[in-house]
Scaffold this active site. Structure first.
Site, PDB file in Angstrom:
ATOM      1  N   TYR A  66      -1.973  -0.370  10.987  1.00  0.00           N
ATOM      2  CA  TYR A  66      -2.090  -1.062   9.685  1.00  0.00           C
ATOM      3  C   TYR A  66      -0.872  -0.773   8.821  1.00  0.00           C
ATOM      4  CZ  TYR A  66      -3.356  -1.586   4.741  1.00  0.00           C
ATOM      5  OH  TYR A  66      -3.340  -1.894   3.402  1.00  0.00           O
ATOM      6  N   SER A  67      -0.561   0.519   8.621  1.00  0.00           N
ATOM      7  CA  SER A  67       0.538   0.825   7.700  1.00  0.00           C
ATOM      8  C   SER A  67       1.885   0.388   8.273  1.00  0.00           C
ATOM      9  CB  SER A  67       0.549   2.305   7.302  1.00  0.00           C
ATOM     10  OG  SER A  67       0.536   3.140   8.411  1.00  0.00           O
ATOM     11  N   ASN A 119     -12.124  14.075   0.698  1.00  0.00           N
ATOM     12  CA  ASN A 119     -13.235  13.188   1.066  1.00  0.00           C
ATOM     13  C   ASN A 119     -14.593  13.851   0.871  1.00  0.00           C
ATOM     14  OD1 ASN A 119     -11.420  11.210   1.748  1.00  0.00           O
ATOM     15  ND2 ASN A 119     -11.505  11.594   3.956  1.00  0.00           N
ATOM     16  N   THR A 179       0.819  -1.210   0.000  1.00  0.00           N
ATOM     17  CA  THR A 179       0.000   0.000   0.000  1.00  0.00           C
ATOM     18  C   THR A 179       0.855   1.262   0.000  1.00  0.00           C
ATOM     19  OG1 THR A 179      -1.532   1.255   1.379  1.00  0.00           O
ATOM     20  CG2 THR A 179      -0.092  -0.265   2.521  1.00  0.00           C
ATOM     21  N   ASP A 180       0.275   2.365  -0.475  1.00  0.00           N
ATOM     22  CA  ASP A 180       0.971   3.660  -0.404  1.00  0.00           C
ATOM     23  C   ASP A 180       1.036   4.192   1.026  1.00  0.00           C
ATOM     24  OD1 ASP A 180      -1.705   4.363  -0.075  1.00  0.00           O
ATOM     25  OD2 ASP A 180      -1.730   5.887  -1.655  1.00  0.00           O
ATOM     26  N   GLU A 181       0.242   3.593   1.934  1.00  0.00           N
ATOM     27  CA  GLU A 181       0.208   4.128   3.304  1.00  0.00           C
ATOM     28  C   GLU A 181       1.539   3.953   4.033  1.00  0.00           C
ATOM     29  OE1 GLU A 181      -3.213   3.462   5.680  1.00  0.00           O
ATOM     30  OE2 GLU A 181      -4.587   3.565   3.985  1.00  0.00           O
ATOM     31  N   ASP A 239     -12.782  12.529  14.510  1.00  0.00           N
ATOM     32  CA  ASP A 239     -11.766  12.124  13.542  1.00  0.00           C
ATOM     33  C   ASP A 239     -11.151  10.770  13.905  1.00  0.00           C
ATOM     34  OD1 ASP A 239     -10.262  12.387  11.293  1.00  0.00           O
ATOM     35  OD2 ASP A 239      -9.298  14.273  11.863  1.00  0.00           O
ATOM     36  N   LYS A 253       2.115  -3.240   7.367  1.00  0.00           N
ATOM     37  CA  LYS A 253       2.401  -3.431   5.941  1.00  0.00           C
ATOM     38  C   LYS A 253       3.857  -3.026   5.645  1.00  0.00           C
ATOM     39  CE  LYS A 253       0.048  -4.538   2.961  1.00  0.00           C
ATOM     40  NZ  LYS A 253      -0.319  -5.895   2.416  1.00  0.00           N
TER      41      LYS A 253
HETATM   42  P1  NAD Z   1      -9.665  -7.299   2.035  1.00  0.00           P
HETATM   43  O1  NAD Z   1      -9.711  -7.024   3.501  1.00  0.00           O
HETATM   44  O2  NAD Z   1     -10.864  -7.042   1.200  1.00  0.00           O
HETATM   45  O3  NAD Z   1      -9.294  -8.836   1.788  1.00  0.00           O
HETATM   46  C1  NAD Z   1      -8.297  -9.494   2.535  1.00  0.00           C
HETATM   47  C2  NAD Z   1      -8.409 -10.997   2.261  1.00  0.00           C
HETATM   48  O4  NAD Z   1      -7.381 -11.655   3.010  1.00  0.00           O
HETATM   49  C3  NAD Z   1      -9.756 -11.583   2.735  1.00  0.00           C
HETATM   50  O5  NAD Z   1     -10.261 -12.473   1.756  1.00  0.00           O
HETATM   51  C4  NAD Z   1      -9.374 -12.341   4.005  1.00  0.00           C
HETATM   52  O6  NAD Z   1     -10.202 -13.478   4.248  1.00  0.00           O
HETATM   53  C5  NAD Z   1      -7.933 -12.753   3.707  1.00  0.00           C
HETATM   54  N1  NAD Z   1      -7.151 -12.958   4.936  1.00  0.00           N
HETATM   55  C6  NAD Z   1      -7.069 -12.113   6.002  1.00  0.00           C
HETATM   56  N2  NAD Z   1      -6.280 -12.660   6.938  1.00  0.00           N
HETATM   57  C7  NAD Z   1      -5.861 -13.859   6.456  1.00  0.00           C
HETATM   58  C8  NAD Z   1      -5.013 -14.881   6.963  1.00  0.00           C
HETATM   59  N3  NAD Z   1      -4.462 -14.783   8.178  1.00  0.00           N
HETATM   60  N4  NAD Z   1      -4.785 -15.964   6.189  1.00  0.00           N
HETATM   61  C9  NAD Z   1      -5.351 -16.086   4.967  1.00  0.00           C
HETATM   62  N5  NAD Z   1      -6.167 -15.163   4.448  1.00  0.00           N
HETATM   63  C10 NAD Z   1      -6.415 -14.065   5.184  1.00  0.00           C
HETATM   64  O7  NAD Z   1      -8.398  -6.526   1.492  1.00  0.00           O
HETATM   65  P2  NAD Z   1      -8.179  -5.747   0.112  1.00  0.00           P
HETATM   66  O8  NAD Z   1      -8.689  -4.386   0.244  1.00  0.00           O
HETATM   67  O9  NAD Z   1      -8.624  -6.619  -0.994  1.00  0.00           O
HETATM   68  O10 NAD Z   1      -6.582  -5.664   0.094  1.00  0.00           O
HETATM   69  C11 NAD Z   1      -5.793  -6.731  -0.437  1.00  0.00           C
HETATM   70  C12 NAD Z   1      -4.330  -6.368  -0.312  1.00  0.00           C
HETATM   71  O11 NAD Z   1      -4.068  -5.175  -1.037  1.00  0.00           O
HETATM   72  C13 NAD Z   1      -3.869  -6.110   1.115  1.00  0.00           C
HETATM   73  O12 NAD Z   1      -2.585  -6.638   1.261  1.00  0.00           O
HETATM   74  C14 NAD Z   1      -3.848  -4.582   1.228  1.00  0.00           C
HETATM   75  O13 NAD Z   1      -2.896  -4.173   2.163  1.00  0.00           O
HETATM   76  C15 NAD Z   1      -3.455  -4.206  -0.184  1.00  0.00           C
HETATM   77  N6  NAD Z   1      -3.951  -2.881  -0.640  1.00  0.00           N
HETATM   78  C16 NAD Z   1      -5.267  -2.531  -0.514  1.00  0.00           C
HETATM   79  C17 NAD Z   1      -5.712  -1.302  -1.015  1.00  0.00           C
HETATM   80  C18 NAD Z   1      -7.162  -0.888  -0.936  1.00  0.00           C
HETATM   81  O14 NAD Z   1      -7.495   0.241  -1.274  1.00  0.00           O
HETATM   82  N7  NAD Z   1      -8.085  -1.754  -0.512  1.00  0.00           N
HETATM   83  C19 NAD Z   1      -4.801  -0.437  -1.617  1.00  0.00           C
HETATM   84  C20 NAD Z   1      -3.458  -0.815  -1.704  1.00  0.00           C
HETATM   85  C21 NAD Z   1      -3.058  -2.042  -1.226  1.00  0.00           C
HETATM   86  O1  DAU Z   2      -4.158   4.012   0.403  1.00  0.00           O
HETATM   87  C1  DAU Z   2      -4.381   2.640   0.324  1.00  0.00           C
HETATM   88  C2  DAU Z   2      -5.225   2.182   1.487  1.00  0.00           C
HETATM   89  O2  DAU Z   2      -6.536   2.668   1.254  1.00  0.00           O
HETATM   90  C3  DAU Z   2      -5.226   0.673   1.676  1.00  0.00           C
HETATM   91  O3  DAU Z   2      -3.937   0.243   2.000  1.00  0.00           O
HETATM   92  C4  DAU Z   2      -6.213   0.274   2.773  1.00  0.00           C
HETATM   93  O4  DAU Z   2      -6.279  -1.131   2.871  1.00  0.00           O
HETATM   94  C5  DAU Z   2      -7.572   0.834   2.430  1.00  0.00           C
HETATM   95  O5  DAU Z   2      -8.489   0.519   3.459  1.00  0.00           O
HETATM   96  C6  DAU Z   2      -7.504   2.337   2.219  1.00  0.00           C
HETATM   97  O6  DAU Z   2      -7.228   3.036   3.450  1.00  0.00           O
HETATM   98  P1  DAU Z   2      -7.993   4.396   3.872  1.00  0.00           P
HETATM   99  O7  DAU Z   2      -7.912   4.530   5.332  1.00  0.00           O
HETATM  100  O8  DAU Z   2      -7.540   5.530   3.039  1.00  0.00           O
HETATM  101  O9  DAU Z   2      -9.492   3.995   3.390  1.00  0.00           O
HETATM  102  P2  DAU Z   2     -10.928   4.202   4.075  1.00  0.00           P
HETATM  103  O10 DAU Z   2     -11.934   3.826   3.044  1.00  0.00           O
HETATM  104  O11 DAU Z   2     -11.024   3.560   5.400  1.00  0.00           O
HETATM  105  O12 DAU Z   2     -10.991   5.774   4.281  1.00  0.00           O
HETATM  106  C7  DAU Z   2     -10.862   6.676   3.181  1.00  0.00           C
HETATM  107  C8  DAU Z   2     -10.943   8.089   3.727  1.00  0.00           C
HETATM  108  O13 DAU Z   2     -12.290   8.322   4.201  1.00  0.00           O
HETATM  109  C9  DAU Z   2     -10.040   8.338   4.920  1.00  0.00           C
HETATM  110  O14 DAU Z   2      -9.584   9.676   4.883  1.00  0.00           O
HETATM  111  C10 DAU Z   2     -10.958   8.162   6.125  1.00  0.00           C
HETATM  112  C11 DAU Z   2     -12.307   8.642   5.605  1.00  0.00           C
HETATM  113  N1  DAU Z   2     -13.496   7.976   6.196  1.00  0.00           N
HETATM  114  C12 DAU Z   2     -13.533   6.606   6.203  1.00  0.00           C
HETATM  115  C13 DAU Z   2     -14.636   5.960   6.739  1.00  0.00           C
HETATM  116  C14 DAU Z   2     -14.676   4.437   6.775  1.00  0.00           C
HETATM  117  C15 DAU Z   2     -14.549   8.739   6.683  1.00  0.00           C
HETATM  118  O15 DAU Z   2     -14.515   9.982   6.640  1.00  0.00           O
HETATM  119  N2  DAU Z   2     -15.632   8.087   7.218  1.00  0.00           N
HETATM  120  C16 DAU Z   2     -15.707   6.723   7.280  1.00  0.00           C
HETATM  121  O16 DAU Z   2     -16.721   6.192   7.799  1.00  0.00           O
END
Ligand code: NAD
Ligand code: DAU
Length: 352
Positions: free
Chosen positions: A158-159, A257, A133-135, A288, A162
């Site tokens: 989380y970050s 947002n 992730t970019d985080e 927040d 990662k």
């Molecule tokens: P998600 O939470 O939707 O899915 C995670 C999956 O991993 C689920 O199917 C869960 O069952 C499985 N999992 C969790 N713990 C496990 C374990 N201990 N063993 C086996 N499986 C397990 O996540 P996502 O949003 O699809 O993200 C996928 C990957 O991409 C992550 O590594 C995340 O850090 C990265 N990523 C996500 C985003 C985003 O915006 N969602 C952006 C950049 C990177």
């Molecule tokens: O940047 C990549 C990341 O993006 C991934 O690595 C993460 O897995 C993914 O969850 C996401 O993280 P964010 O924290 O940016 O995503 P989220 O959707 O939780 O929040 C997006 C923005 O919206 C953030 O500034 C927080 C805000 N937010 C989020 C929720 C859930 C709100 O204002 N209200 C909310 O209820």
């Protein structure tokens, strides 16, 4: 194209399911093994359309279970890994950081160890692709972009988890010569996104006429990418990326947002046949997120120049498609928001 048996971890999750679908459909000669523990975020309904394909296999395994990982490797003669399994939600990491250490750090090291043992003596023939992730780069001010050279500065549990997993992948490449690649992507959105994250949570709340909880002043900025464009980038990096490199992936698409939420409200009003402005009335500013990163934005020049990747879907198109998907797939939404989701919502939002 040489035959591959690819282990995709986290394939039942949001991004993982799109990657599994792309690889299963595009590479009928590859064997695609989806390994997933099916946590709250994992859902096999995400893959219902491809589950009967002859080159698709599913293994319900936790990446913390090293014995099971070895079994799966031997059973399917795994040649490569695309590692997505993770705990992925920042708010949950603030409540339960250790869950993130277990899965994201220890789980990744387990997988690295399994690959190291199973591929011993022939590392150059195999790839360990780590999806990150970019985080990990921390937060930006009003200007600037994250490049592959930006120093790591994770701010949430989380970050931090990662970032730690990225460091382990790098260390295994350096120390044991495992062939690796890492990509760091910005915020994804699209179908099958679990409604704990901003966009699907707000779509679900608009459908149910519930408040839209905007954290803090709503001026936080994210760089949004349609999930299918992320899957395309992963495919390109997997096949053409340079050994032991990092690639940033982003949407060139920054939104504050509150502006994004207003656009979403407008699209939802149109699709639901509401009087204009109906959904905006649900916007509620709430307490927040602690340690909330102000702004993320990716410089995706490297992947563009080296591999020719750029997003194919505009934000307006992608968001409209996403809304349509949620309005059509009401059974999916009902399933994932029943049971445990209700208590999650209560615990996360009632005190804000
Ligand atoms: P998600 O939470 O939707 O899915 C995670 C999956 O991993 C689920 O199917 C869960 O069952 C499985 N999992 C969790 N713990 C496990 C374990 N201990 N063993 C086996 N499986 C397990 O996540 P996502 O949003 O699809 O993200 C996928 C990957 O991409 C992550 O590594 C995340 O850090 C990265 N990523 C996500 C985003 C985003 O915006 N969602 C952006 C950049 C990177
Ligand atoms: O940047 C990549 C990341 O993006 C991934 O690595 C993460 O897995 C993914 O969850 C996401 O993280 P964010 O924290 O940016 O995503 P989220 O959707 O939780 O929040 C997006 C923005 O919206 C953030 O500034 C927080 C805000 N937010 C989020 C929720 C859930 C709100 O204002 N209200 C909310 O209820």
């Amino acid at each position: 194209m040489s035959k591959k048996n690819i282990l995709i971890t986290g394939g039942a999750g949001f991004i993982g399911s799109h990657v599994v679908r792309l690889f299963v459909e595009k590479y009928p000669d590859y064997k695609i093994v989806n390994l997933d523990a099916l946590t709250y975020a994992g859902n096999l309904e995400n893959l219902a359309d491809i589950e009967d394909k002859p080159n698709y296999f599913f293994e319900k395994v936790n990446i913390l279970d090293a014995d099971k990982l070895k079994e799966v490797f031997e059973k399917h003669e795994i040649t490569d890994i695309v590692h997505l399994a993770a705990e992925s939600h920042v708010d949950r990491s603030i409540v339960s950081p250790l869950d993130f250490v277990y899965t994201n750090v220890i789980g990744t090291v387990n997988l690295l160890n399994t690959a190291r043992e199973q591929w011993k003596g022939e590392y150059d023939q195999h790839l360990f692709y780590h999806v990150s992730t970019d985080e990990v780069y921390g937060a930006l001010g009003d200007t600037g972009l994250f490049t592959e050279e930006t120093p790591y500065h994770p701010n949430s549990p989380y970050s931090a988890s990662k970032a730690s997993s990225d460091h382990f992948v790098r260390a295994y490449a350096e120390t044991y010569h495992l062939r690796t690649v890492i990509s760091n992507c910005s915020n994804n959105y699209g179908p099958y996104h679990f409604p704990e994250k901003l966009i699907p949570l707000f779509i679900n709340n608009i459908i149910n006429k519930k408040p839209l909880p905007v954290y803090g002043d709503g001026l936080y900025t994210r760089d949004w990418l349609y999930v299918k464009d992320h899957a395309i980038a992963i495919d390109l990096i997997f096949h053409k990326g340079r050994k032991d490199e990092t690639y940033n992936i982003g949407g060139f698409n920054e939104w504050r947002n509150i502006d994004l939420v207003k656009l979403l409200c407008k699209i939802m009003d149109e699709k639901l046949g509401n009087i204009s402005g109906t959904s905006e009335q649900l916007i509620t500013y709430v307490k927040d997120r602690p340690g909330h990163d102000r702004r993320y934005a990716i410089d995706a020049t490297k992947i563009n120049k080296e591999l020719g990747w750029k997003p194919t879907v505009t934000f307006e198109e992608g968001l409209a498609e996403t809304v349509d998907w949620y309005l059509t797939n009401t059974r999916w939404l009902d399933h994932v928001t029943s049971g445990a989701y209700q208590s999650y919502y209560e615990s996360m939002y009632s005190a804000r």
